[in-house]
Design an enzyme around this catalytic site. Structure first.
Site, mmCIF file in Angstrom:
data_model
loop_
_atom_site.group_PDB
_atom_site.id
_atom_site.type_symbol
_atom_site.label_atom_id
_atom_site.label_comp_id
_atom_site.label_asym_id
_atom_site.label_seq_id
_atom_site.Cartn_x
_atom_site.Cartn_y
_atom_site.Cartn_z
ATOM 1 N N SER A 163 0.860 -1.313 -0.092
ATOM 2 C CA SER A 163 0.051 0.080 -0.042
ATOM 3 C C SER A 163 0.816 1.070 0.029
ATOM 4 O O SER A 163 0.507 2.296 -0.658
ATOM 5 C CB SER A 163 -1.110 -0.121 1.182
ATOM 6 N N ASN B 199 13.796 4.125 4.844
ATOM 7 C CA ASN B 199 12.826 3.180 5.582
ATOM 8 C C ASN B 199 11.626 3.974 6.079
ATOM 9 O O ASN B 199 11.780 4.738 6.803
ATOM 10 C CB ASN B 199 13.518 2.200 6.428
ATOM 11 N N HIS C 29 8.905 3.190 8.782
ATOM 12 C CA HIS C 29 8.775 2.325 10.066
ATOM 13 C C HIS C 29 7.529 2.619 10.703
ATOM 14 O O HIS C 29 7.258 3.783 11.125
ATOM 15 C CB HIS C 29 9.899 2.288 10.979
ATOM 16 N N SER D 248 7.517 6.569 11.151
ATOM 17 C CA SER D 248 8.799 7.294 10.902
ATOM 18 C C SER D 248 9.384 6.871 9.560
ATOM 19 O O SER D 248 9.373 5.850 9.286
ATOM 20 C CB SER D 248 9.975 7.106 11.944
ATOM 21 N N ASP E 234 16.732 0.011 12.315
ATOM 22 C CA ASP E 234 15.722 1.245 12.680
ATOM 23 C C ASP E 234 16.273 2.379 13.657
ATOM 24 O O ASP E 234 15.574 2.854 14.470
ATOM 25 C CB ASP E 234 14.389 0.646 13.517
HETATM 26 C C1 GAR Z 1 3.768 -0.779 6.771
HETATM 27 O O1 GAR Z 1 3.145 -0.545 7.724
HETATM 28 C C2 GAR Z 1 5.507 -0.451 7.085
HETATM 29 O O2 GAR Z 1 5.583 0.591 7.899
HETATM 30 C C3 GAR Z 1 5.727 -1.673 7.789
HETATM 31 O O3 GAR Z 1 5.180 -2.811 6.812
HETATM 32 C C4 GAR Z 1 3.853 -2.203 6.349
HETATM 33 C C5 GAR Z 1 3.755 -2.348 4.856
HETATM 34 O O4 GAR Z 1 2.644 -2.128 4.408
HETATM 35 N N1 GAR Z 1 7.291 -1.774 7.585
HETATM 36 C C6 GAR Z 1 7.898 -2.380 8.496
HETATM 37 O O5 GAR Z 1 7.460 -2.665 9.677
HETATM 38 C C7 GAR Z 1 9.328 -2.216 8.605
HETATM 39 N N2 GAR Z 1 9.965 -2.538 9.652
HETATM 40 P P1 GAR Z 1 2.360 -2.197 2.869
HETATM 41 O O6 GAR Z 1 3.086 -3.385 2.147
HETATM 42 O O7 GAR Z 1 0.992 -1.816 2.761
HETATM 43 O O8 GAR Z 1 3.102 -0.905 2.478
#
Ligand code: GAR
Length: 230
Positions: free
Chosen positions: A20, A112, A114, A141, A150
């Site tokens: 997303s 990144n 997070h 963040s 992170d």
């Molecule tokens: C998001 O919430 C992102 O912040 C998190 O994974 C999800 C991916 O959603 N990332 C982490 O946890 C990295 N440590 P998406 O695939 O729908 O973009």
């Protein structure tokens, strides 16, 4: 007459799942709100739904199991990324820890997103941990990636309330809704050449960034305590 330098607008995106955040970048580009181009989407999960959000020619994926070591996988990933000549490499839901050599290879252009208000809650299960701790505020963040997990300089954050009765899914959905404009806003700074990481110092317009920028309700980034959009 010298040629105008090209904007650093070539973005490579690393994904592992739903995508997303990648979609938010694509939508912002389509809407003319982000003057950038996606040069490749890279995944450690060949079946990741995120990959199908872009044309096959932009996709690269491989399973780490096919490689002899973590370093070998990250080297192949790095070679594939480098071949697309990106100015920025964005981990947008990339859920695999990058090895130090990869991070050093792309240092200064590796971002990144997070789902926590770093330095709080690095790592996994951020939403459940914030609820368990009784936090009243949580968020997301965008930070530069350094070898420590992170822990790189946070460029910008978006905050959301934790509400009574929230479970991890409800809180994750509230955070995700601000992740999308947050990531786009930081990328807008990045592709316009205004954001840089020089050694251990992060700069915006050449000025050191001492505290993370904050996303406001209009989707603009502001320095904390000011009403001037950056
Ligand atoms: C998001 O919430 C992102 O912040 C998190 O994974 C999800 C991916 O959603 N990332 C982490 O946890 C990295 N440590 P998406 O695939 O729908 O973009």
């Amino acid at each position: 007459m010298s040629a105008t330098p090209a904007s650093p607008d070539r973005i490579a995106v690393l994904v592992s799942g739903r995508g997303s955040n990648l979609q938010a970048i694509l939508d912002a580009i389509d809407a003319g709100a982000l003057p950038a181009r996606i040069v490749g989407v890279f995944s450690d999960k060949p079946a990741a739904p995120a990959l199908s959000r872009v044309a096959p020619t932009l996709r690269w994926s491989a399973s780490p199991k096919e490689y002899a070591s973590r370093d070998a996988f990250d080297a192949a990933l790095g070679d594939a990324i480098e071949a697309t000549r990106p100015d920025w490499i964005v981990c947008a839901g990339y859920l695999r820890i990058l090895c130090d050599a990869f991070v050093e290879r792309f240092r200064g252009r590796l971002l990144n997103i997070h789902p926590s208000l770093l330095p709080k809650y690095p790592g996994l299960r951020t939403h459940a941990r914030a609820i368990a701790d009784g936090e009243t505020e949580h968020g997301a963040s965008v930070h530069f990636v350094i070898p420590e997990l992170d822990a790189g300089t946070v460029v910008a954050q978006a905050r959301v309330p934790v509400r009574t009765g929230d479970d991890a899914d409800a809180l994750a959905a509230r955070v995700l809704a601000v992740e999308h404009p947050l990531l786009v806003a930081v990328l807008r700074l990045a592709v316009s050449g205004r954001l840089a990481e020089q050694g251990t110092t992060t700069t915006v317009d050449g000025h050191p960034l001492f505290t993370p920028l904050l996303l406001d309700s209009a989707g603009a980034l502001r320095a904390p305590g000011t009403d001037r959009p950056v």
